[in-house]
Design an enzyme around this catalytic site. Sequence first.
Site, PDB file in Angstrom:
ATOM      1  N   HIS A 253      -5.464  -4.166  -0.992  1.00 25.16           N
ATOM      2  CA  HIS A 253      -5.320  -3.085  -1.962  1.00 25.16           C
ATOM      3  C   HIS A 253      -5.351  -3.580  -3.410  1.00 25.16           C
ATOM      4  O   HIS A 253      -5.188  -2.791  -4.331  1.00 25.16           O
ATOM      5  CB  HIS A 253      -4.030  -2.312  -1.691  1.00 25.16           C
ATOM      6  CG  HIS A 253      -4.055  -1.568  -0.395  1.00 25.16           C
ATOM      7  ND1 HIS A 253      -4.533  -0.284  -0.275  1.00 25.16           N
ATOM      8  CD2 HIS A 253      -3.687  -1.939   0.853  1.00 25.16           C
ATOM      9  CE1 HIS A 253      -4.447   0.109   0.984  1.00 25.16           C
ATOM     10  NE2 HIS A 253      -3.942  -0.886   1.687  1.00 25.16           N
TER      11      HIS A 253
ATOM     12  N   LYS B  33     -12.172  -0.627   1.381  1.00 23.47           N
ATOM     13  CA  LYS B  33     -11.407   0.166   0.410  1.00 23.47           C
ATOM     14  C   LYS B  33     -12.196   0.259  -0.898  1.00 23.47           C
ATOM     15  O   LYS B  33     -13.100   1.057  -1.002  1.00 23.47           O
ATOM     16  CB  LYS B  33     -10.012  -0.417   0.268  1.00 23.47           C
ATOM     17  CG  LYS B  33      -9.213  -0.265   1.570  1.00 23.47           C
ATOM     18  CD  LYS B  33      -7.831  -0.827   1.495  1.00 23.47           C
ATOM     19  CE  LYS B  33      -7.033  -0.482   2.755  1.00 23.47           C
ATOM     20  NZ  LYS B  33      -7.603  -1.051   4.000  1.00 23.47           N
TER      21      LYS B  33
ATOM     22  N   SER C  36       0.780  -1.228   0.000  1.00 21.92           N
ATOM     23  CA  SER C  36       0.000   0.000   0.000  1.00 21.92           C
ATOM     24  C   SER C  36       0.812   1.278   0.000  1.00 21.92           C
ATOM     25  O   SER C  36       0.329   2.329  -0.416  1.00 21.92           O
ATOM     26  CB  SER C  36      -0.952   0.017   1.202  1.00 21.92           C
ATOM     27  OG  SER C  36      -0.225  -0.017   2.419  1.00 21.92           O
TER      28      SER C  36
END
Length: 396
Positions: free
Chosen positions: A214, A244, A186
Amino acid sequence: MSSQALDQFLSSNIEDLKTKGLYNFIDTLQGANGPVICIDGKSLINLSSNNYLGLATDYRLIDASVKAAQTYGAGAGAVRTINGTMDLHIELEEKLARFKKTEAVIVYQSGFNCNMAAISAVMDQHDAILSDELNHASIIDGCRLSRAKVIRFKHSDMNDLRQQAKEAKESGKYHKIMVITDGVFSMDGDIAKLPEIVKIAEEFDLITYVDDAHGSGVLGAGAGTVKHFELSDRIDFQIGTLSKAIGVVGGYVAGKKQLIEWLKLRSRPFLFSTSLPPAATASSIASVDILMNDKELIEKLWENGNHLKNGLSRLGYDVGQSETPITPCIIGDEVTTQQFSKRLYEEGVYAKAILFPTVPKGTGRIRNMPTAAHTKEMLDEVIYVYEKVGKEMKLI
């Protein structure tokens, strides 16, 4: 009356962080976390959100959330193993399993909980874990909780991983050996070398574990790095987040049915924490439906990511080795990085400084995260501000 020792510890250490430029001031948003945010009445282009696809403010998720709260209530009311499992939870898990192309899925309250739960439920003091040195803090904590021997290998260095795996296997000291990596790292935006990791794992009989927080919603048509490399049937653990790209909150572990059954029986966050609220569960279902049926948001995310990355590179900024829309701007010195972030803020760009201990000392950076919700005009304004502030501070 508080302890004098505690007071002294806190005051001296907080002051030390401020002196070293490592103190993090927490901002408060006035409104939604979209491509433009409001802080203290100031409008700012937002480049610090993990809301990659802009789904956190999507009306389809909001509608699903409202309807679920009205039908099921504000909270689930119990842990999953008593009577906190609702049909919504089962629907979400089944849908995620189809999306990730695995036999089954178990949902947790956060991505952090996933790593605390899954690693410690399978690994113990008789085992060893080979962990990439840049793995996320939740992986590090999950490894510690398991009491297994943790052997760190150099970041994405397959020669080092192979050597560590060979030594661990030939030592005969461990019942089980696991290799753990982030799918996408990340802070730098680089992708794990999963094909090579899988080959090494199969050679030395390693359990494979990928935290795809991610990568999910970003790579592999949204299904993540494992799908990106077509390795769904060769990875034991796939960890994903709902907070996310999915745009809500929570996390999940995807894998074989027997693994998920074991986690339901022995993973502590599942056993001892109230289950995901109905509103979050329903909105996550709506988000997964969108990802399974429409790739337009993912394409827009990549288009925006490439536009910003190319713009900052042309100015002479160090954007590292990013292979994803995550765009680090590596400054180095912590105090300078903090000052740079402050100047960006003053010019209308919200891009937070990322410092030690999140990244190694001396590698302070601004982590820019363009989303599918940004317009090209917004990103052009960001590039203009970066040029203005960079020249002012003699960084470019």
